[in-house]
Design a protein around this motif. Structure first.
Motif, mmCIF file in Angstrom:
data_model
loop_
_atom_site.group_PDB
_atom_site.id
_atom_site.type_symbol
_atom_site.label_atom_id
_atom_site.label_comp_id
_atom_site.label_asym_id
_atom_site.label_seq_id
_atom_site.Cartn_x
_atom_site.Cartn_y
_atom_site.Cartn_z
ATOM 1 N N GLY A 3 0.931 -1.393 0.331
ATOM 2 C CA GLY A 3 -0.013 -0.046 -0.078
ATOM 3 C C GLY A 3 0.740 1.228 -0.045
ATOM 4 N N HIS A 4 1.586 1.243 0.401
ATOM 5 C CA HIS A 4 2.529 2.399 -0.333
ATOM 6 C C HIS A 4 3.953 2.528 -0.506
ATOM 7 N N GLU A 5 3.553 1.159 -1.912
ATOM 8 C CA GLU A 5 4.733 1.497 -2.833
ATOM 9 C C GLU A 5 4.167 2.562 -3.549
ATOM 10 N N THR A 6 5.612 2.654 -5.085
ATOM 11 C CA THR A 6 4.989 3.304 -5.670
ATOM 12 C C THR A 6 3.590 2.753 -7.265
ATOM 13 N N LYS A 7 3.315 3.708 -7.362
ATOM 14 C CA LYS A 7 2.200 3.402 -8.520
ATOM 15 C C LYS A 7 2.378 2.546 -9.982
ATOM 16 N N GLY A 8 3.543 2.883 -10.567
ATOM 17 C CA GLY A 8 3.912 1.630 -10.888
ATOM 18 C C GLY A 8 3.850 -0.596 -10.771
ATOM 19 N N LEU A 9 4.329 -0.160 -9.098
ATOM 20 C CA LEU A 9 4.425 -1.312 -9.220
ATOM 21 C C LEU A 9 3.058 -1.867 -8.986
ATOM 22 N N LYS A 10 2.141 -1.181 -7.782
ATOM 23 C CA LYS A 10 1.098 -1.305 -7.736
ATOM 24 C C LYS A 10 -0.131 -2.123 -9.089
ATOM 25 N N LEU A 11 0.463 -1.522 -10.292
ATOM 26 C CA LEU A 11 -0.409 -1.297 -11.849
ATOM 27 C C LEU A 11 0.262 -3.337 -11.755
ATOM 28 N N SER A 12 1.920 -3.299 -11.901
ATOM 29 C CA SER A 12 2.355 -4.315 -11.930
ATOM 30 C C SER A 12 1.565 -5.652 -10.936
ATOM 31 N N ILE A 13 1.118 -4.901 -10.322
ATOM 32 C CA ILE A 13 -0.055 -6.067 -9.697
ATOM 33 C C ILE A 13 -0.959 -6.208 -9.999
ATOM 34 N N LEU A 14 -1.694 -5.008 -10.047
ATOM 35 C CA LEU A 14 -3.051 -4.771 -10.580
ATOM 36 C C LEU A 14 -3.563 -6.048 -11.957
ATOM 37 N N LEU A 15 -2.862 -5.129 -12.930
ATOM 38 C CA LEU A 15 -3.362 -5.054 -13.954
ATOM 39 C C LEU A 15 -3.160 -6.792 -14.734
ATOM 40 N N PRO A 16 -1.995 -7.530 -14.031
ATOM 41 C CA PRO A 16 -2.422 -8.773 -14.479
ATOM 42 C C PRO A 16 -3.557 -10.114 -13.418
ATOM 43 N N LEU A 17 -3.680 -9.005 -12.430
ATOM 44 C CA LEU A 17 -4.911 -9.681 -12.115
ATOM 45 C C LEU A 17 -6.212 -9.626 -12.271
ATOM 46 N N ILE A 18 -6.883 -8.414 -12.645
ATOM 47 C CA ILE A 18 -6.990 -7.801 -13.894
ATOM 48 C C ILE A 18 -7.753 -8.921 -15.143
ATOM 49 N N PHE A 19 -6.876 -8.829 -15.546
ATOM 50 C CA PHE A 19 -7.069 -10.255 -16.319
ATOM 51 C C PHE A 19 -6.395 -11.416 -15.906
ATOM 52 N N VAL A 20 -6.565 -11.484 -15.050
ATOM 53 C CA VAL A 20 -7.063 -13.017 -14.801
ATOM 54 C C VAL A 20 -8.377 -13.034 -14.649
ATOM 55 N N VAL A 21 -8.713 -12.096 -13.891
ATOM 56 C CA VAL A 21 -10.468 -12.332 -13.545
ATOM 57 C C VAL A 21 -11.402 -11.586 -15.113
ATOM 58 N N TRP A 22 -10.656 -11.318 -16.204
ATOM 59 C CA TRP A 22 -11.597 -11.187 -17.302
ATOM 60 C C TRP A 22 -11.395 -12.578 -17.917
ATOM 61 N N LEU A 23 -10.418 -13.162 -17.778
ATOM 62 C CA LEU A 23 -10.278 -14.491 -18.181
ATOM 63 C C LEU A 23 -10.877 -15.406 -17.829
ATOM 64 N N ILE A 24 -11.174 -15.176 -15.814
ATOM 65 C CA ILE A 24 -12.569 -16.007 -15.776
ATOM 66 C C ILE A 24 -13.686 -16.121 -16.095
ATOM 67 N N GLY A 25 -13.839 -15.013 -16.082
ATOM 68 C CA GLY A 25 -15.065 -14.257 -16.216
ATOM 69 C C GLY A 25 -15.177 -14.537 -17.991
ATOM 70 N N ALA A 26 -14.244 -14.921 -18.598
ATOM 71 C CA ALA A 26 -14.837 -15.151 -20.056
ATOM 72 C C ALA A 26 -15.461 -16.524 -20.035
#
Length: 94
Positions: free
Chosen positions: A71-94
């Motif tokens: 929670g206290h990291e830079t925006k880039g590190l947060k996005l590097s974790i969040l974007l793949p997670l969103i992609f995986v959730v999208w794949l599961i939904g698809a």
């Protein structure tokens, strides 16, 4: 032989940080308790599934943000974790 007298300096605990950790732990407990109540009181439905998914994502956020210190990291590190997670959730939904 001369003995060394080492003194250890104890830093006082940061009460605000400790209170914050207990607050997050209380949130996680309340979300888990709500999940149990929903699990045993609602019949199986799509709404129940959506509620569980949302609650699980909220719990994962708190665990990653506070206990894994992301929670206290830079925006880039947060996005590097969040974007793949969103992609995986999208794949599961698809």
């Amino acid at each position: 032989m001369e003995q060394e007298n080492k003194q250890q300096v104890v830093i006082p605990a940061d009460k605000a940080k400790i209170r914050h950790i207990w607050t997050v732990t209380l949130y996680l407990f309340l979300i888990t308790a709500a999940e149990f109540v929903i699990a045993f009181n609602l019949d199986a439905s799509i709404i129940k599934t959506i509620i569980f998914i949302v609650m699980t994502i909220v719990k994962a956020y708190y665990i990653m943000s506070e206990f894994m210190h992301l929670g206290h990291e830079t925006k880039g590190l947060k996005l590097s974790i969040l974007l793949p997670l969103i992609f995986v959730v999208w794949l599961i939904g698809a």
